[in-house]
Design a protein around this motif. Structure first.
Motif, PDB file in Angstrom:
ATOM      1  N   ARG A 309       6.881  -4.014 -10.901  1.00  0.00           N
ATOM      2  CA  ARG A 309       5.441  -4.127 -10.657  1.00  0.00           C
ATOM      3  C   ARG A 309       5.005  -5.587 -10.652  1.00  0.00           C
ATOM      4  O   ARG A 309       4.211  -6.015  -9.811  1.00  0.00           O
ATOM      5  CB  ARG A 309       4.682  -3.341 -11.729  1.00  0.00           C
ATOM      6  CG  ARG A 309       3.193  -3.173 -11.464  1.00  0.00           C
ATOM      7  CD  ARG A 309       2.539  -2.366 -12.574  1.00  0.00           C
ATOM      8  NE  ARG A 309       1.113  -2.168 -12.326  1.00  0.00           N
ATOM      9  CZ  ARG A 309       0.267  -1.614 -13.181  1.00  0.00           C
ATOM     10  NH1 ARG A 309       0.727  -1.180 -14.368  1.00  0.00           N
ATOM     11  NH2 ARG A 309      -1.008  -1.487 -12.886  1.00  0.00           N
ATOM     12  N   LEU A 313       3.397  -7.023  -7.271  1.00  0.00           N
ATOM     13  CA  LEU A 313       1.949  -7.230  -7.327  1.00  0.00           C
ATOM     14  C   LEU A 313       1.551  -8.568  -7.931  1.00  0.00           C
ATOM     15  O   LEU A 313       0.416  -9.007  -7.762  1.00  0.00           O
ATOM     16  CB  LEU A 313       1.286  -6.102  -8.130  1.00  0.00           C
ATOM     17  CG  LEU A 313       1.309  -4.711  -7.480  1.00  0.00           C
ATOM     18  CD1 LEU A 313       0.649  -3.695  -8.389  1.00  0.00           C
ATOM     19  CD2 LEU A 313       0.620  -4.727  -6.124  1.00  0.00           C
ATOM     20  N   TRP A 339       6.122   2.947 -10.485  1.00  0.00           N
ATOM     21  CA  TRP A 339       7.006   1.795 -10.300  1.00  0.00           C
ATOM     22  C   TRP A 339       8.411   2.037 -10.818  1.00  0.00           C
ATOM     23  O   TRP A 339       9.394   1.697 -10.146  1.00  0.00           O
ATOM     24  CB  TRP A 339       6.392   0.554 -10.964  1.00  0.00           C
ATOM     25  CG  TRP A 339       5.111   0.168 -10.306  1.00  0.00           C
ATOM     26  CD1 TRP A 339       3.838   0.452 -10.712  1.00  0.00           C
ATOM     27  CD2 TRP A 339       4.973  -0.524  -9.067  1.00  0.00           C
ATOM     28  NE1 TRP A 339       2.914  -0.026  -9.826  1.00  0.00           N
ATOM     29  CE2 TRP A 339       3.573  -0.638  -8.801  1.00  0.00           C
ATOM     30  CE3 TRP A 339       5.875  -1.076  -8.165  1.00  0.00           C
ATOM     31  CZ2 TRP A 339       3.092  -1.271  -7.665  1.00  0.00           C
ATOM     32  CZ3 TRP A 339       5.388  -1.713  -7.030  1.00  0.00           C
ATOM     33  CH2 TRP A 339       4.014  -1.804  -6.787  1.00  0.00           C
ATOM     34  N   TRP A 343       9.048   3.454  -6.823  1.00  0.00           N
ATOM     35  CA  TRP A 343       9.262   2.174  -6.146  1.00  0.00           C
ATOM     36  C   TRP A 343      10.676   1.635  -6.382  1.00  0.00           C
ATOM     37  O   TRP A 343      11.202   0.887  -5.557  1.00  0.00           O
ATOM     38  CB  TRP A 343       8.239   1.142  -6.630  1.00  0.00           C
ATOM     39  CG  TRP A 343       6.998   1.084  -5.793  1.00  0.00           C
ATOM     40  CD1 TRP A 343       5.833   1.764  -6.004  1.00  0.00           C
ATOM     41  CD2 TRP A 343       6.785   0.300  -4.620  1.00  0.00           C
ATOM     42  NE1 TRP A 343       4.918   1.449  -5.035  1.00  0.00           N
ATOM     43  CE2 TRP A 343       5.462   0.551  -4.168  1.00  0.00           C
ATOM     44  CE3 TRP A 343       7.573  -0.587  -3.900  1.00  0.00           C
ATOM     45  CZ2 TRP A 343       4.928  -0.052  -3.036  1.00  0.00           C
ATOM     46  CZ3 TRP A 343       7.039  -1.200  -2.762  1.00  0.00           C
ATOM     47  CH2 TRP A 343       5.726  -0.926  -2.341  1.00  0.00           C
ATOM     48  N   SER A 354       6.175  -0.562   1.482  1.00  0.00           N
ATOM     49  CA  SER A 354       4.858  -1.173   1.671  1.00  0.00           C
ATOM     50  C   SER A 354       4.130  -0.565   2.865  1.00  0.00           C
ATOM     51  O   SER A 354       2.932  -0.269   2.797  1.00  0.00           O
ATOM     52  CB  SER A 354       4.990  -2.693   1.854  1.00  0.00           C
ATOM     53  OG  SER A 354       5.136  -3.348   0.620  1.00  0.00           O
ATOM     54  N   THR A 357       2.911   2.842   1.868  1.00  0.00           N
ATOM     55  CA  THR A 357       1.819   2.738   0.901  1.00  0.00           C
ATOM     56  C   THR A 357       0.513   2.331   1.573  1.00  0.00           C
ATOM     57  O   THR A 357      -0.549   2.906   1.317  1.00  0.00           O
ATOM     58  CB  THR A 357       2.186   1.729  -0.198  1.00  0.00           C
ATOM     59  OG1 THR A 357       3.392   2.150  -0.839  1.00  0.00           O
ATOM     60  CG2 THR A 357       1.084   1.616  -1.238  1.00  0.00           C
ATOM     61  N   LEU A 358       0.573   1.331   2.439  1.00  0.00           N
ATOM     62  CA  LEU A 358      -0.635   0.885   3.139  1.00  0.00           C
ATOM     63  C   LEU A 358      -1.232   2.013   3.980  1.00  0.00           C
ATOM     64  O   LEU A 358      -2.451   2.210   3.996  1.00  0.00           O
ATOM     65  CB  LEU A 358      -0.310  -0.319   4.024  1.00  0.00           C
ATOM     66  CG  LEU A 358       0.076  -1.610   3.301  1.00  0.00           C
ATOM     67  CD1 LEU A 358       0.539  -2.657   4.304  1.00  0.00           C
ATOM     68  CD2 LEU A 358      -1.068  -2.141   2.467  1.00  0.00           C
ATOM     69  N   ASP A 372      -4.798  -5.039  -2.937  1.00  0.00           N
ATOM     70  CA  ASP A 372      -3.675  -5.364  -3.819  1.00  0.00           C
ATOM     71  C   ASP A 372      -2.343  -5.163  -3.099  1.00  0.00           C
ATOM     72  O   ASP A 372      -1.431  -5.990  -3.205  1.00  0.00           O
ATOM     73  CB  ASP A 372      -3.717  -4.488  -5.075  1.00  0.00           C
ATOM     74  CG  ASP A 372      -4.933  -4.767  -5.950  1.00  0.00           C
ATOM     75  OD1 ASP A 372      -5.447  -5.904  -5.891  1.00  0.00           O
ATOM     76  OD2 ASP A 372      -5.363  -3.864  -6.682  1.00  0.00           O
ATOM     77  N   HIS A 373      -2.235  -4.064  -2.360  1.00  0.00           N
ATOM     78  CA  HIS A 373      -0.953  -3.767  -1.724  1.00  0.00           C
ATOM     79  C   HIS A 373      -0.749  -4.546  -0.426  1.00  0.00           C
ATOM     80  O   HIS A 373       0.382  -4.651   0.053  1.00  0.00           O
ATOM     81  CB  HIS A 373      -0.812  -2.258  -1.512  1.00  0.00           C
ATOM     82  CG  HIS A 373      -0.333  -1.565  -2.744  1.00  0.00           C
ATOM     83  ND1 HIS A 373       0.992  -1.476  -3.079  1.00  0.00           N
ATOM     84  CD2 HIS A 373      -1.022  -0.954  -3.752  1.00  0.00           C
ATOM     85  CE1 HIS A 373       1.120  -0.829  -4.225  1.00  0.00           C
ATOM     86  NE2 HIS A 373      -0.086  -0.499  -4.664  1.00  0.00           N
ATOM     87  N   THR A 374      -1.811  -5.102   0.126  1.00  0.00           N
ATOM     88  CA  THR A 374      -1.614  -6.042   1.235  1.00  0.00           C
ATOM     89  C   THR A 374      -0.943  -7.308   0.709  1.00  0.00           C
ATOM     90  O   THR A 374      -0.021  -7.848   1.332  1.00  0.00           O
ATOM     91  CB  THR A 374      -2.958  -6.378   1.902  1.00  0.00           C
ATOM     92  OG1 THR A 374      -3.534  -5.178   2.432  1.00  0.00           O
ATOM     93  CG2 THR A 374      -2.767  -7.372   3.037  1.00  0.00           C
ATOM     94  N   ALA A 376       0.933  -7.391  -1.894  1.00  0.00           N
ATOM     95  CA  ALA A 376       2.302  -6.976  -2.205  1.00  0.00           C
ATOM     96  C   ALA A 376       3.156  -6.922  -0.945  1.00  0.00           C
ATOM     97  O   ALA A 376       4.327  -7.334  -0.952  1.00  0.00           O
ATOM     98  CB  ALA A 376       2.276  -5.608  -2.894  1.00  0.00           C
ATOM     99  N   ALA A 377       2.584  -6.436   0.162  1.00  0.00           N
ATOM    100  CA  ALA A 377       3.347  -6.340   1.410  1.00  0.00           C
ATOM    101  C   ALA A 377       3.761  -7.719   1.913  1.00  0.00           C
ATOM    102  O   ALA A 377       4.874  -7.903   2.420  1.00  0.00           O
ATOM    103  CB  ALA A 377       2.515  -5.616   2.467  1.00  0.00           C
TER     104      ALA A 377
END
Length: 422
Positions: A309, A313, A339, A343, A354, A357-358, A372-374, A376-377
């Protein structure tokens, strides 16, 4: 210069065939030429083996994923040369390699000098964002900022040719290898292991180093039993370039005591000698015994989930989430289940996860989590163009309004994360 198999490094050898061996490692974004001004003096007593990082200085672009992997490649290179025991000098990430070798192969390292080094280089977030910027813009942003990070203002004003040389070194580095090095430094942390280093260590730092400065140097000295500190006045991160005489004198004095404690079996190689005198740098575990029954209960995936994580992140996001006492149980669930359980599975790589998830977040209208996940991507290697394609694809299957809202969020995050710092 030698041909380099996949598990070795590009190297250069200077000095007498029968002299003890001193291995020298470079800083990120530089080549072995950063040590040119030390070579004439050091080769009076030592056989010098310098190496380039992968993708640096024309070396094959074979990215590494950890400092330990880089250390293994160096040991394999030295094995091929017949070098068993050696002194070691490293600057910045080169210093990280020295720390790694002193911990994992202490029988090989006779003595160690760490220049502009640290047991942990900044924060993981900083290096991962640097990787995002390089993936997006290439190395030009790193090249532009290199002079002010590497040299003092006075040196930059007095030596414009060397400053330009520094910029060109970065520009000619392979971007993928640079990003790989950033990822390796993001997870490098030997703070708790410093007490296990048992060789004599010189910790050398420029007085004006704003990257890994005197504070980091003092952390090394405090943690290593046999370590001494040397602060070089009027020098920044690349002290060997900026104050070559002072650095050379310190290295010569430190390694003089171990000159007979190394072995040199380096064969004489037909290669061009370094020009002399060198002008201001111009080169661009065993199985458990039977006995007590083994507990085969499933291990708690929380720790693995927390590590993953943080990697994806970022520390800042995770630290903020974990400070929420009211939601502590929820955060533990997310860390352990999402996670640690999902993950961390190996069937899908992080880029693919990713994308999935998006898409799910856009479909559900979860725009805060989408931001947040953008981020992360981007850390997982997706480019801004690929992220835009993901949003475009969701317009077909999740609806135009959802995709339009998502595009604003994704665009804002891309701009924030890929804009080089001034």
């Amino acid at each position: 210069m030698s041909e380099t198999p996949t598990n070795t490094l590009q190297y250069r050898i200077d000095g007498p065939d029968d002299a003890p061996v001193l291995v020298i490692g470079p800083s990120l974004g530089t080549t072995w030429h950063m040590w040119d001004r030390q070579i004439p003096e050091l080769t009076r007593q030592w056989r010098i083996v310098r190496f380039d990082l992968p993708g640096h200085g024309g070396a094959p672009a074979r990215p590494f994923t950890s400092v330990a992997e880089l250390g293994d490649r160096l040991l394999t290179t030295l094995d091929d040369l017949g070098v068993q025991r050696f002194g070691y000098v490293g600057c910045s990430i080169g210093g990280a390699v020295g720390l790694d070798l002193a911990l994992r192969a202490p029988h090989r390292v006779a003595s160690l000098a760490l220049v502009a080094a640290s047991p942990r280089f900044g924060s993981a977030d900083e290096f991962r964002q640097r990787g995002v910027i390089v993936r997006t813009h290439g190395l030009e942003p790193m090249a532009r900022t290199a002079p002010e990070q590497w040299f003092t203002p006075a040196f930059r004003a007095a030596q414009p040719a060397i400053v330009e040389w520094a910029v060109q070194m970065v520009r000619t580095t392979d971007p993928g290898c640079y990003v790989g090095a950033c990822e390796a430094l993001a997870v490098f942390d030997v703070r708790e292991a410093l007490g296990r280093i048992g060789v004599p260590v010189l910790v050398l730092v420029g007085s004006d180093d704003q990257v890994t400065g005197p504070a980091e140097a003092r952390t090394l000295v405090a943690g290593i039993a046999d370590a001494r500190l040397a602060v070089v006045p009027g020098a920044s991160h690349l002290a060997p370039v900026e104050q070559p005489a002072a650095v050379t004198e310190l290295l010569t004095g430190h390694f003089a005591g171990v000159v007979h404690d190394t072995q040199s079996a380096v064969p004489a190689l037909a290669m061009p000698p370094v020009s002399a005198p060198v002008q201001p740098v111009a080169g661009i575990s065993p199985a458990e015994p039977a006995g007590e029954p083994v507990d085969v209960a499933r291990t708690d995936p929380y720790d693995q989930g927390l590590k993953l994580r943080r990697e994806i992140l970022g520390d800042a996001h995770v630290d903020e989430a974990l400070t929420d006492e009211y939601g502590a149980d929820f955060q533990a669930l997310v860390t352990r289940y999402a996670w640690g359980e999902v993950w961390s599975r190996e069937v899908l790589d992080r880029r693919t996860r990713s994308c999935v998830t998006l898409t799910a977040l856009i479909a559900g209208g979860h725009l805060d989590a989408l931001a947040d996940h953008t981020r992360a991507a981007l850390r997982n290697g997706l480019t801004p163009d690929e992220l835009r394609e993901v949003v475009l694809q969701t317009a077909v299957y999740c609806g135009l309004p959802a995709a339009e809202s998502a595009l604003r969020v994704v665009g804002r995050v891309i701009k924030e994360e890929t804009t080089p710092r001034a």
